[in-house]
Structure formats: C-alpha cells, structure tokens
Write a protein that holds these residues in place. Structure first.
Motif, short mmCIF file in Angstrom:
data_model
loop_
_atom_site.label_atom_id
_atom_site.label_comp_id
_atom_site.label_asym_id
_atom_site.label_seq_id
_atom_site.Cartn_x
_atom_site.Cartn_y
_atom_site.Cartn_z
N GLY A 1 0.25 12.54 18.76
CA GLY A 1 1.50 12.82 18.07
C GLY A 1 2.11 11.63 17.35
O GLY A 1 3.17 11.74 16.73
N VAL A 2 1.43 10.47 17.41
CA VAL A 2 1.95 9.26 16.77
C VAL A 2 1.06 8.91 15.57
O VAL A 2 -0.10 8.57 15.74
CB VAL A 2 2.00 8.07 17.74
CG1 VAL A 2 2.44 6.80 17.03
CG2 VAL A 2 2.93 8.39 18.91
N GLY A 3 1.63 9.00 14.37
CA GLY A 3 0.92 8.60 13.16
C GLY A 3 1.40 7.23 12.70
O GLY A 3 2.18 6.55 13.39
N ARG A 4 0.96 6.84 11.52
CA ARG A 4 1.31 5.52 11.00
C ARG A 4 2.82 5.37 10.80
O ARG A 4 3.39 4.33 11.11
CB ARG A 4 0.58 5.29 9.67
CG ARG A 4 0.80 3.89 9.11
CD ARG A 4 0.03 3.68 7.81
NE ARG A 4 0.24 2.34 7.27
CZ ARG A 4 -0.46 1.26 7.60
NH1 ARG A 4 -1.43 1.36 8.50
NH2 ARG A 4 -0.20 0.08 7.06
N LYS A 5 3.47 6.43 10.31
CA LYS A 5 4.92 6.36 10.08
C LYS A 5 5.67 6.11 11.38
O LYS A 5 6.53 5.23 11.47
CB LYS A 5 5.41 7.65 9.42
CG LYS A 5 6.92 7.76 9.29
CD LYS A 5 7.30 9.00 8.51
CE LYS A 5 8.76 9.32 8.67
NZ LYS A 5 9.07 10.15 9.86
N THR A 6 5.34 6.89 12.42
CA THR A 6 5.99 6.71 13.73
C THR A 6 5.73 5.31 14.26
O THR A 6 6.65 4.63 14.75
CB THR A 6 5.48 7.76 14.73
OG1 THR A 6 5.88 9.06 14.27
CG2 THR A 6 6.06 7.53 16.12
N ALA A 7 4.49 4.86 14.18
CA ALA A 7 4.15 3.52 14.66
C ALA A 7 4.97 2.46 13.93
O ALA A 7 5.50 1.53 14.56
CB ALA A 7 2.65 3.27 14.47
#
Length: 214
Positions: free
Chosen positions: A120-126
């Motif tokens: 559920g964690v993509g580049r934006k969230t990271a």
C-alpha cells in the motif's frame, strides 16, 4: 504543457510562499511515524479531512503495528469505512503492519526503497513520510502539485515522475524542504482545479497560466 519558468522567477515565487507561511505543515493527523505512514497510504483518492475523521478513533487505540494487528482486520475496516476503497486499504494496513513487525522489528524504515516495499506504500507515500518525518527534501507529487507545476510553469511535466524531477531540478535548494507543502496548499486553496482564485493569488504576476481569471 506550460513552459518552464526561469530560476529567478521561481526563486521569487518561493520567497513569497515563505514570507506568507514560513513553516507549512501537512494536514494529515498522526501521532508518530507509523500512523503517518498509515494516514498517507489511506489518503490516496480521499481527502485529508476525510482520512483525519476516520483515523482519530483508530489511532487512539492502535498507534503501533502490533496494536493494529491485535485490533484485527474487521475492526480496522469498520474504523475506515467512510474512506474510498476502504476494504482494500484495510487489508493493506494489516499486511503493512505484519511486514513491519516481521521484517523491521515494528519500526518504520527511513529509506525510500524500504518504505516502497511495504504493502500500500508507493513512491508518493514514501516521499511524504521521508519529508514530513525525517526532514528529507523528497517531493511527493499529487494532483495539486501536478496541476500547479504545469499551470504555473514552476515544474511542468507530462506525468508525475516528470513533475517530480522538475521540482527537484528547478526549485532552489534552500526551498526544497517545504516545496511540496507550499505547492499542495497553493493547489488546494488557491490554484484549485475548476475555478482557480487568480485574483487572490500571491504569485499571479509571475505565473504562466494563460487563462488567469479577471
């Protein structure tokens, strides 16, 4: 796609943003880095206000990966059922929490690659987590930044990756830390999608948007 503004114009734009609000903050409520990761992951295709409303009760009783696992999928699902795609998001929260317990000792890792390995964690969230929690100048490009970057000429690009690179390449280093919050807030409250509030815009004279309303 808008043309790229020159360095001196971009510096003036961010000088104005800084003068208006020196320390812009994200609007997602959290109590620690784990709840920040969860909140940002839940915010995909949802508003920050909606996420905050759903997570206040959840984070009050489950602010660590183990507490979230102890709460169980059904209870987590019930807490976030007002958020779009809540069933899938609840499953990802549980998978993420399990992975944090199993592979990271219950601690949230502070590298982009490790964060992106979480369900559920993509580049934006990271990038949001790296920026907000660890103070890294990571640029999380959402719909607001994509719109403002292209409309204004601050960071034009045909997709989010191109806009992210443009932000990193063209915004002066001393403004990089807060750049994405200034752009998000500008897009959320002034440079809105349908009827941008150009008359109230503090960078109107510098912006390259051709349809500035009168």
């Amino acid at each position: 796609m808008a043309k790229q503004l020159d360095y001196h114009t971009i510096r003036e734009i961010f000088t104005r943003f800084h003068e208006a609000e020196a320390e812009p903050k994200g609007e997602l409520e959290h109590v620690n880095v784990y709840t920040l990761v969860v909140a940002v992951a839940l915010s995909a295709q949802a508003t920050d206000a909606g996420v905050n409303k759903a997570t206040r009760g959840l984070f009050a009783i489950a602010d660590t990966p183990q507490k979230m696992l102890d709460l169980g999928l059904d209870a987590v699902t019930d807490h976030i059922k007002t958020i779009g795609l809540y069933r899938n998001k609840a499953k990802n929260v549980m998978k993420m929490s399990q992975m944090l317990v199993d592979e990271y000792g219950g601690e949230v890792p502070n590298s982009r690659a490790a964060l992106q390995s979480l369900p559920g964690v993509g580049r934006k969230t990271a990038n949001v987590v790296l920026n907000m929690w660890w103070g890294q100048p990571a640029q999380a490009v959402d719909t607001h930044i994509f719109r403002v970057g292209n409309r204004s000429g601050i960071a034009p690009g045909k997709d989010v990756d191109a806009v992210e690179r443009a932000v990193e390449d063209h915004i002066p280093a001393d403004f990089q830390l807060h750049a994405h919050h200034w752009l998000i807030l500008h897009g959320r409250y002034t440079c809105v999608a349908r009827k941008p509030k150009c008359a109230a815009c503090l960078i109107r004279d510098l912006c390259m948007f051709e349809d500035k309303n009168l």
